[in-house]
Structures are given as C-alpha cells and as structure tokens.
Design a protein around this motif. Structure first.
Motif, PDB file in Angstrom:
ATOM      1  N   ALA A 249       0.830  -1.218   0.000  1.00  0.00           N
ATOM      2  CA  ALA A 249       0.000   0.000   0.000  1.00  0.00           C
ATOM      3  C   ALA A 249       0.861   1.263   0.000  1.00  0.00           C
ATOM      4  CB  ALA A 249      -0.960   0.006   1.178  1.00  0.00           C
ATOM      5  N   LYS A 250       2.040   1.200  -0.648  1.00  0.00           N
ATOM      6  CA  LYS A 250       2.986   2.318  -0.715  1.00  0.00           C
ATOM      7  C   LYS A 250       3.441   2.773   0.679  1.00  0.00           C
ATOM      8  CE  LYS A 250       1.259   4.070  -5.144  1.00  0.00           C
ATOM      9  NZ  LYS A 250       0.722   5.247  -5.887  1.00  0.00           N
ATOM     10  N   PHE A 251       3.311   1.875   1.644  1.00  0.00           N
ATOM     11  CA  PHE A 251       3.657   2.145   3.044  1.00  0.00           C
ATOM     12  C   PHE A 251       2.742   3.214   3.652  1.00  0.00           C
ATOM     13  CE2 PHE A 251       7.473   2.006   6.126  1.00  0.00           C
ATOM     14  CZ  PHE A 251       7.142   0.708   6.524  1.00  0.00           C
ATOM     15  N   PHE A 252       1.543   3.380   3.070  1.00  0.00           N
ATOM     16  CA  PHE A 252       0.616   4.391   3.576  1.00  0.00           C
ATOM     17  C   PHE A 252       0.168   4.084   4.990  1.00  0.00           C
ATOM     18  CE2 PHE A 252      -0.975   5.631  -0.955  1.00  0.00           C
ATOM     19  CZ  PHE A 252       0.144   6.419  -1.141  1.00  0.00           C
ATOM     20  N   HIS A 253       0.074   2.790   5.359  1.00  0.00           N
ATOM     21  CA  HIS A 253      -0.317   2.460   6.729  1.00  0.00           C
ATOM     22  C   HIS A 253       0.682   3.035   7.726  1.00  0.00           C
ATOM     23  CE1 HIS A 253       2.044  -0.727   4.877  1.00  0.00           C
ATOM     24  NE2 HIS A 253       2.447  -1.146   6.063  1.00  0.00           N
ATOM     25  N   TYR A 254       1.971   2.891   7.424  1.00  0.00           N
ATOM     26  CA  TYR A 254       2.974   3.488   8.316  1.00  0.00           C
ATOM     27  C   TYR A 254       2.920   5.010   8.258  1.00  0.00           C
ATOM     28  CZ  TYR A 254       7.233   5.535   9.991  1.00  0.00           C
ATOM     29  OH  TYR A 254       8.119   6.365  10.651  1.00  0.00           O
ATOM     30  N   LEU A 255       2.764   5.595   7.074  1.00  0.00           N
ATOM     31  CA  LEU A 255       2.768   7.055   6.962  1.00  0.00           C
ATOM     32  C   LEU A 255       1.643   7.682   7.772  1.00  0.00           C
ATOM     33  CD1 LEU A 255       3.612   7.436   3.162  1.00  0.00           C
ATOM     34  CD2 LEU A 255       5.124   7.832   5.124  1.00  0.00           C
ATOM     35  N   MET A 256       0.470   7.045   7.805  1.00  0.00           N
ATOM     36  CA  MET A 256      -0.610   7.564   8.650  1.00  0.00           C
ATOM     37  C   MET A 256      -0.200   7.524  10.118  1.00  0.00           C
ATOM     38  SD  MET A 256      -4.158   6.279   6.855  1.00  0.00           S
ATOM     39  CE  MET A 256      -3.763   4.538   6.724  1.00  0.00           C
ATOM     40  N   MET A 257       0.405   6.419  10.539  1.00  0.00           N
ATOM     41  CA  MET A 257       0.857   6.328  11.917  1.00  0.00           C
ATOM     42  C   MET A 257       1.921   7.380  12.219  1.00  0.00           C
ATOM     43  SD  MET A 257       2.357   3.027  14.000  1.00  0.00           S
ATOM     44  CE  MET A 257       4.023   3.083  13.306  1.00  0.00           C
ATOM     45  N   ALA A 258       2.866   7.559  11.286  1.00  0.00           N
ATOM     46  CA  ALA A 258       3.913   8.557  11.491  1.00  0.00           C
ATOM     47  C   ALA A 258       3.320   9.955  11.636  1.00  0.00           C
ATOM     48  CB  ALA A 258       4.910   8.513  10.332  1.00  0.00           C
ATOM     49  N   GLY A 259       2.305  10.260  10.817  1.00  0.00           N
ATOM     50  CA  GLY A 259       1.666  11.561  10.929  1.00  0.00           C
ATOM     51  C   GLY A 259       1.050  11.793  12.290  1.00  0.00           C
ATOM     52  N   ALA A 260       0.564  10.727  12.916  1.00  0.00           N
ATOM     53  CA  ALA A 260      -0.039  10.844  14.246  1.00  0.00           C
ATOM     54  C   ALA A 260       0.997  10.953  15.349  1.00  0.00           C
ATOM     55  CB  ALA A 260      -0.945   9.643  14.507  1.00  0.00           C
ATOM     56  N   LEU A 261       2.214  10.458  15.081  1.00  0.00           N
ATOM     57  CA  LEU A 261       3.241  10.401  16.129  1.00  0.00           C
ATOM     58  C   LEU A 261       4.270  11.523  16.053  1.00  0.00           C
ATOM     59  CD1 LEU A 261       3.997   6.561  16.268  1.00  0.00           C
ATOM     60  CD2 LEU A 261       2.260   7.870  17.515  1.00  0.00           C
ATOM     61  N   GLY A 262       4.149  12.402  15.053  1.00  0.00           N
ATOM     62  CA  GLY A 262       5.077  13.520  14.981  1.00  0.00           C
ATOM     63  C   GLY A 262       6.015  13.522  13.800  1.00  0.00           C
ATOM     64  N   GLU A 263       5.877  12.554  12.910  1.00  0.00           N
ATOM     65  CA  GLU A 263       6.660  12.502  11.669  1.00  0.00           C
ATOM     66  C   GLU A 263       8.165  12.472  11.930  1.00  0.00           C
ATOM     67  OE1 GLU A 263       4.810  15.345   8.821  1.00  0.00           O
ATOM     68  OE2 GLU A 263       3.103  15.244  10.194  1.00  0.00           O
ATOM     69  N   GLN A 264       8.959  13.350  11.262  1.00  0.00           N
ATOM     70  CA  GLN A 264      10.413  13.313  11.420  1.00  0.00           C
ATOM     71  C   GLN A 264      10.865  13.549  12.857  1.00  0.00           C
ATOM     72  OE1 GLN A 264       9.012  14.470   8.686  1.00  0.00           O
ATOM     73  NE2 GLN A 264      10.278  14.028   6.878  1.00  0.00           N
ATOM     74  N   ALA A 265      10.020  14.193  13.646  1.00  0.00           N
ATOM     75  CA  ALA A 265      10.392  14.469  15.033  1.00  0.00           C
ATOM     76  C   ALA A 265      10.157  13.280  15.957  1.00  0.00           C
ATOM     77  CB  ALA A 265       9.597  15.672  15.547  1.00  0.00           C
ATOM     78  N   CYS A 266       9.497  12.232  15.472  1.00  0.00           N
ATOM     79  CA  CYS A 266       9.221  11.071  16.317  1.00  0.00           C
ATOM     80  C   CYS A 266      10.520  10.317  16.610  1.00  0.00           C
ATOM     81  CB  CYS A 266       8.220  10.143  15.635  1.00  0.00           C
ATOM     82  SG  CYS A 266       7.783   8.692  16.639  1.00  0.00           S
ATOM     83  N   VAL A 267      10.729   9.991  17.892  1.00  0.00           N
ATOM     84  CA  VAL A 267      11.961   9.314  18.313  1.00  0.00           C
ATOM     85  C   VAL A 267      11.682   7.979  18.995  1.00  0.00           C
ATOM     86  CG1 VAL A 267      13.275  11.455  18.524  1.00  0.00           C
ATOM     87  CG2 VAL A 267      11.983  10.604  20.501  1.00  0.00           C
ATOM     88  N   ALA A 268      10.452   7.471  18.877  1.00  0.00           N
ATOM     89  CA  ALA A 268      10.104   6.203  19.529  1.00  0.00           C
ATOM     90  C   ALA A 268      10.903   5.060  18.920  1.00  0.00           C
ATOM     91  CB  ALA A 268       8.607   5.936  19.385  1.00  0.00           C
ATOM     92  N   LYS A 269      11.500   4.237  19.771  1.00  0.00           N
ATOM     93  CA  LYS A 269      12.307   3.102  19.325  1.00  0.00           C
ATOM     94  C   LYS A 269      11.462   1.831  19.316  1.00  0.00           C
ATOM     95  CE  LYS A 269      16.638   5.038  21.053  1.00  0.00           C
ATOM     96  NZ  LYS A 269      17.835   4.826  21.921  1.00  0.00           N
ATOM     97  N   ALA A 270      11.702   0.986  18.324  1.00  0.00           N
ATOM     98  CA  ALA A 270      10.907  -0.228  18.140  1.00  0.00           C
ATOM     99  C   ALA A 270      11.456  -1.381  18.957  1.00  0.00           C
ATOM    100  CB  ALA A 270      10.883  -0.616  16.670  1.00  0.00           C
ATOM    101  N   ARG A 271      10.526  -2.191  19.457  1.00  0.00           N
ATOM    102  CA  ARG A 271      10.817  -3.523  19.986  1.00  0.00           C
ATOM    103  C   ARG A 271      10.282  -4.519  18.973  1.00  0.00           C
ATOM    104  NH1 ARG A 271       7.767  -4.811  24.320  1.00  0.00           N
ATOM    105  NH2 ARG A 271       6.548  -2.901  24.452  1.00  0.00           N
ATOM    106  N   GLN A 272      11.107  -5.471  18.577  1.00  0.00           N
ATOM    107  CA  GLN A 272      10.689  -6.444  17.567  1.00  0.00           C
ATOM    108  C   GLN A 272      10.133  -7.688  18.237  1.00  0.00           C
ATOM    109  OE1 GLN A 272      13.507  -7.149  14.429  1.00  0.00           O
ATOM    110  NE2 GLN A 272      12.510  -9.037  13.755  1.00  0.00           N
ATOM    111  N   TYR A 273       9.000  -8.170  17.706  1.00  0.00           N
ATOM    112  CA  TYR A 273       8.373  -9.407  18.180  1.00  0.00           C
ATOM    113  C   TYR A 273       8.442 -10.437  17.072  1.00  0.00           C
ATOM    114  CZ  TYR A 273       6.634  -7.251  22.427  1.00  0.00           C
ATOM    115  OH  TYR A 273       6.559  -6.657  23.664  1.00  0.00           O
ATOM    116  N   GLY A 274       9.136 -11.542  17.338  1.00  0.00           N
ATOM    117  CA  GLY A 274       9.371 -12.533  16.311  1.00  0.00           C
ATOM    118  C   GLY A 274      10.486 -12.074  15.391  1.00  0.00           C
ATOM    119  N   GLU A 275      10.690 -12.832  14.330  1.00  0.00           N
ATOM    120  CA  GLU A 275      11.750 -12.537  13.370  1.00  0.00           C
ATOM    121  C   GLU A 275      11.184 -11.817  12.153  1.00  0.00           C
ATOM    122  OE1 GLU A 275      14.863 -13.196  14.141  1.00  0.00           O
ATOM    123  OE2 GLU A 275      14.207 -14.135  16.032  1.00  0.00           O
ATOM    124  N   TYR A 276      12.060 -11.230  11.376  1.00  0.00           N
ATOM    125  CA  TYR A 276      11.707 -10.743  10.048  1.00  0.00           C
ATOM    126  C   TYR A 276      11.542 -11.965   9.152  1.00  0.00           C
ATOM    127  CZ  TYR A 276      12.658  -8.842   5.340  1.00  0.00           C
ATOM    128  OH  TYR A 276      12.612  -8.518   4.003  1.00  0.00           O
TER     129      TYR A 276
END
Length: 314
Positions: A249-276
C-alpha cells in the motif's frame, strides 16, 4: 484529553490464522515467528491494562482502499463472519465481534478541514471488513470484550502528504476525545512483491532468503534498524528509495501512523516481536513502539533534526 499510548507496525499475513499443521507444513516443520510474536505482544501490551490502560485500538488498514476520501469506521459494534475474497480456503467464515468507538470516529472526522483533507465517519453495519483488521484482532483483541476497535483505510488516490495529513487529524481527534487512551496499529508489510504463481509454492517458507530480491530484503533490514534506533526521520526522508521495492500500500499504513506520532520528530524506538520473515516474496515483521517517557517527539536522539510542529504543512 485523549492520547496515543502505544503504536505498532504489524504483519497480518494469511498464514498466521491457518491451522497449526498447515503452518508447519508451509514452514519446513517450524512455527512461524509471526504467530509467536503476536502471542507475546498480546501478553506484553494488550493484556496488561495496568501498564497501558488503553481503551481503543485504531487499525490503519493497508487492505482497505478508498478513493475520494479517508473513511473511519463509526459503528457501535462490528460483528459477523469474514471470508476473504483473496484466500477463501484459508480465511473462511472467521467470526469477529468487537465494540467500535463512534465518538472518536466523529472527532477524527472533525479535523479534516484543519489539515486540508477529506475524512468521513461511516456507521453502516454492512461496510466490508478486511483481514488486515480481523487477523490482528484474532490475536490481539479476541477475548478482551471491552476494548474498542476502529479501522481507517488508505486512500488509493492519495500520496505521502495526504496520508501524513490523515495521521495529524487522527492525533487531533484522539486528543479531542476526553479520556481516550489509544493504541495505533499500522497493519501491513514492508517490501511487497509476490513470486509469480508458478513459482510461489517454492517460496512459502518464512526464511528471508525467499524475499523476492536481495535488494528488497536489504531495504527492509535497513528500515527495521532505523526503527529500532528511533530514526523515523530516516524512514520518511528515504521513502522515494523504498518505493522502488513496492512496500505494501505504498507504506501508507505506516505514513498515517507517522503523521499521528510527529513525523520526522518522532523518536520512539521499536521492539521487535518474532523474526523478520518472508511471505511468498514479501517482507513481514512486527515492530512495537512504546510511548517514550518524554513523549513521541522527545529529545532522545541528539543527532535528530529539530522537532517541527506536526501540523506545519496543510
């Protein structure tokens, strides 16, 4: 005032809801970690009210494509049986039943004009549902009857800026809903090119060696590393490069989330569940972002660009 208390970029692939024996057969006798990862995420986040105190989950659904506006579900309750048009053999008459959040949906809709976009809250009980929502609800919401679930689709005529604007409106709508504590899920994959039909049965195992190209695999790994570092700015600034590998989906699902979290200013670090993991050529991963102690746009990355107001572009 409502707030976002957690967010995730989560995979929803059909294999996670197949019977265990089928999953093992497809994955060389091993359980796929996309399943075990979701089970652990449920224990760590979705079942721990004392830690999160969330009441509503908003799913940004990469499978639901609208055309002339963004749509947010506004039903009091959604219930029924789901059969996928894409894979009815594996996703057949799956029951779902959860409360919605009409108040939040209407508040999100109210901020469309502020952000120069179009959002409609729809309460029609016959509105279709998609497995990018139902598959994750089966793991993370079923058995938690008081948790409200809302879905927002991507807009197929929109671009990166349009989806960031939706995210800004989502954040404002949550803030305008008294007492809401919301988890936001971007439901979708990373790189997303399937193997051709006559070849794909040779590439059903989860090992990333089966990702469609080595270049797509490396692009996924690069972004996973950035997410773990809290470098949402790098992910956003390199979207044109990532589009070469056809993210879902052109990564639109992530882009919507990024827009809600502050975009380039967002500094939240990911915890990974399971493997890639691979899914017939596509890159799948579960990444969870806890709200940083000093907020989504805190000062935890000295090398990050200066925070900008999320609503500076309308």
């Amino acid at each position: 005032m409502g707030e976002i208390v957690g967010a995730g970029l989560l995979a929803h692939v059909p294999t996670i809801v197949l019977p265990e024996e089928d999953r093992l057969e497809l994955n060389e006798g091993k359980e796929i970690t996309l399943v075990t990862g979701l089970r652990q995420l449920r224990k760590d986040v979705f079942e721990r009210d004392a830690a999160n105190e969330y009441d509503t989950v908003v799913v940004l659904d990469s499978h639901w494509a609208t055309t002339v506006e963004f749509v947010v579900t506004a039903q009091q309750r959604r219930a029924g049986l789901f059969t996928s048009e894409e894979l009815p053999r594996g996703m057949c008459r799956m029951p779902y039943d959860f409360p919605g959040d009409p108040e939040l949906a209407r508040n999100i809709e109210k901020f469309a004009d502020k952000h120069g976009t179009w959002i409609t809250a729809i309460e029609d009980d016959y509105l279709p549902i998609y497995y990018a929502t139902t598959n994750l609800w089966k793991f993370l919401g079923e058995g938690l009857p008081d948790k409200r679930w809302v879905t927002i689709g991507v807009c197929q005529t929109g671009d990166m800026e349009d989806h960031l604007r939706l995210g800004r409106a989502l954040a404002d709508g949550i803030a305008a809903t008294p007492g809401r504590r919301v988890l936001v899920i971007a439901s979708g994959a990373l790189s997303h090119t399937f193997w051709p039909l006559r070849e794909l049965r040779d590439h059903e195992a989860g090992d990333p060696v089966h990702i469609f190209t080595p270049q797509a695999r490396e692009a996924d790994y690069e972004r996973i590393a950035w997410f773990k570092e809290g470098r949402h700015d790098k992910v956003l600034d390199t979207m044109p490069e990532f589009w070469k590998y056809k993210p879902e989906a052109k990564f639109f699902h992530y882009l919507m989330m990024a827009g809600a979290l502050g975009e380039q200013a967002c500094v939240a670090k990911a915890r990974q569940y399971g493997e890639y993991e691979n899914s017939i050529g596509t890159g799948q991963v579960h990444l969870w972002f806890d709200r940083p102690a000093d907020g989504w746009t805190g000062t935890g990355l000295p090398e990050a660009p200066s925070p900008r107001t999320p609503h500076s572009r309308i």
